[in-house]
Design a protein around this motif. Structure first.
Motif, PDB file in Angstrom:
ATOM      1  N   TYR A  75      60.704   5.104  69.485  1.00 35.40           N
ATOM      2  CA  TYR A  75      61.652   5.548  68.456  1.00 35.40           C
ATOM      3  C   TYR A  75      63.079   5.100  68.783  1.00 35.40           C
ATOM      4  O   TYR A  75      63.823   4.688  67.894  1.00 35.40           O
ATOM      5  N   GLU A  84      65.261   2.571  66.316  1.00 36.95           N
ATOM      6  CA  GLU A  84      66.606   2.776  65.779  1.00 36.95           C
ATOM      7  C   GLU A  84      67.525   1.599  66.107  1.00 36.95           C
ATOM      8  O   GLU A  84      68.301   1.147  65.262  1.00 36.95           O
ATOM      9  N   SER A  90      68.374   6.550  57.142  1.00 41.16           N
ATOM     10  CA  SER A  90      68.822   7.883  57.545  1.00 41.16           C
ATOM     11  C   SER A  90      67.848   8.972  57.099  1.00 41.16           C
ATOM     12  O   SER A  90      67.936  10.114  57.555  1.00 41.16           O
ATOM     13  N   SER A 106      64.055   7.499  59.470  1.00 40.57           N
ATOM     14  CA  SER A 106      64.101   7.632  60.930  1.00 40.57           C
ATOM     15  C   SER A 106      63.997   9.081  61.399  1.00 40.57           C
ATOM     16  O   SER A 106      63.216   9.380  62.316  1.00 40.57           O
TER      17      SER A 106
END
Length: 498
Positions: A147, A151, A181, A184
């Motif tokens: 993760y 990002e 936004s 994620s």
């Protein structure tokens, strides 16, 4: 512990930071970028298979000194097998995927430096940072670490679009960030739910917990985690409902940037798709969903491509549509189909980079991408025209080029799995893909040149032609000798169905 494994991530990150530091020094930017970019595809070839435990923390079973003195309820339980830190796993599948990723990154960076008078250290920084993040996603066995780099890769993609400075790029980048936004945090929430239920973020440990009854696989929280992680997967890869914004992202980036962005999408789809299969394959509807969303991506994207007049949007939609073939391979779920799907991922990464850089020669010569205003480019750039035509044949799956082999394997897998309808759909959509490509090719290269079209004097940079030739050679090699790639991918595919 293999020290070369983390270097595949550390070197491009370090290079990116140095480029950002010396971004105004043109000569330093060019030399550093070329040297590091050239080294990147070499590192996975010389790295031996194995694991790297970040911080040196292996399992207790492999660390007798650390385990000494611990109570028996720990050393005699599954805790003895669980990983205490982030693990990078490097096998044959990671080797071929990272090699292709780094090869295309090198060609994209090499092409960008040759087509601009003054090198942009910021642009190169973003390309290296995105490559590092994608490499980490392919290597990591820790879903939270994935993760983090997910990002970073998303931010790098937005930055590449903004740094391209094409009309509308800021607006498109902002839209992609707004969607990110939402996607994620949902992905992170899914990971948090997995951690809450299984007590782990290591993917291998999560799978062990599910397979050995340590966690109830019917727990509804796991279903929610699956849905949230899948949503993040759709966003990162560009599958519906994100196919339109993904195509827009490609069209608002410079051609070499778009080539690299598509590679990020392809390999994120493959990496997260494999993780979803590893963790949630016991859910019968998971594979059905993957097949359904893949078919939707293929049909919607090709339909949208037929309606476009901008050549970059056409190729962008075709590239998104080709993702569906990868998804079908994963969704069918047999060892042969997963091998074919991963092989298609390798092929698509190469072919779409081939097309983006190839059609980028038109932008270099004319600064125009509207097919209604283009024409006559066959006479202006015959070598580039031939190479672009061959790239189109490769995307459509024409033998002896590479996508023919992976699509044939996918069709055979669908027949073996008792789903011949998928094979028929794949054949029909490949035909429509070729027709769509030929529409753009005819308009750009074969139609008479419009009087108002201004063409830049001078030849296309040799570095650009070199990159196209290299990609063509890869297409031919993988088309004639598919085992060069499938031999690396079969082990991972087999492990997903055992």
């Amino acid at each position: 512990m293999n020290p070369l494994i983390p270097l595949m991530v550390i070197i491009p990150i370090t290079c990116a930071l140095l480029l950002n530091l010396f971004h105004t020094k043109d000569r330093i930017v060019k030399i550093l970028s070329i040297v590091v970019a050239l080294a990147l595809p070499i590192i996975p070839l010389v790295t031996t298979y194995g694991f790297h435990y970040v911080g040196g923390y292996s399992t207790l079973a492999n660390s007798p000194t650390l385990a000494q003195g611990l109570p028996a309820f720990i050393t005699n339980s599954a805790l003895n097998l669980f990983h205490m830190g982030i693990v990078y796993s490097f096998g044959s599948a990671q080797q071929i995927l990272i090699f292709i990723l780094c090869l295309i990154a090198f060609l994209a960076i090499f092409t960008s430096l040759s087509e601009t008078k003054k090198a942009s250290g910021v642009y190169a920084f973003l390309m290296f940072m995105g490559t590092a993040a994608m490499t980490a996603i392919l290597l990591t066995d820790d879903i939270f670490n994935l993760y983090v780099f997910f990002e970073i890769a998303a931010i790098a993609q937005v930055g590449i679009v903004v740094a391209s400075k094409i009309k509308g790029s800021y607006e498109t980048a902002l839209k992609y960030m707004i969607l990110g936004s939402i996607a994620s945090p949902l992905l992170l929430l899914g990971i948090a739910l997995l951690l809450g239920v299984t007590g782990n973020v290591n993917i291998t440990d999560i799978v062990y917990s599910l397979q050995h009854g340590l966690v109830d696989p019917k727990n509804p929280v796991l279903l929610m985690a699956c849905a949230l992680i899948t949503f993040g997967w759709l966003y990162a890869s560009g599958l519906p409902p994100f196919h339109t914004i993904k195509s827009d992202i490609y069209s608002k980036a410079l051609p070499h940037g778009a080539a690299l962005l598509q590679v990020f999408s392809v390999f994120t789809l493959a990496a997260l798709g494999v993780i979803i299969l590893r963790i949630f394959s016991y859910l019968a509807f998971s594979k059905v969903f993957i097949i359904a969303i893949s078919l939707a991506a293929m049909i919607l994207s090709i339909t949208m491509a037929l309606m476009q007049t901008d050549v970059k949007r056409i190729i962008g939609y075709l590239a998104v549509g080709e993702l569906g073939y990868i998804g079908l391979g994963l969704g069918i779920g047999t060892a042969a189909s997963i091998t074919a799907g991963l092989f298609q991922a390798v092929n698509e990464a190469v072919i779409t980079a081939f097309l983006f850089i190839g059609f980028g020669t038109i932008l270099y010569k004319t600064k125009e991408s509207d097919i209604r205003k283009l024409g006559g480019m066959m006479a202006e750039a015959p070598k580039a025209a031939l190479l672009v035509f061959l790239a189109g044949l490769a995307m459509a799956g024409v033998p002896p080029l590479n996508a023919f082999q992976s699509k044939l394997m996918l069709i055979q897998s669908s027949l073996s799995a008792g789903i011949p309808e998928l094979g028929i759909i794949m054949i029909l959509l490949s035909i429509v893909t070729f027709m769509t490509f030929m529409k753009a090719f005819y308009a750009v290269y074969m139609r008479p040149k419009p009087r108002e079209l201004e063409i830049k004097e001078g030849k296309i940079p040799k570095a650009t032609i070199f990159s196209l030739v290299v990609l063509l050679i890869v297409c031919i090699i993988l088309g004639l000798f598919p085992q060069v790639a499938t031999g690396f991918l079969q082990g991972l595919a087999n492990s997903l169905v055992i």
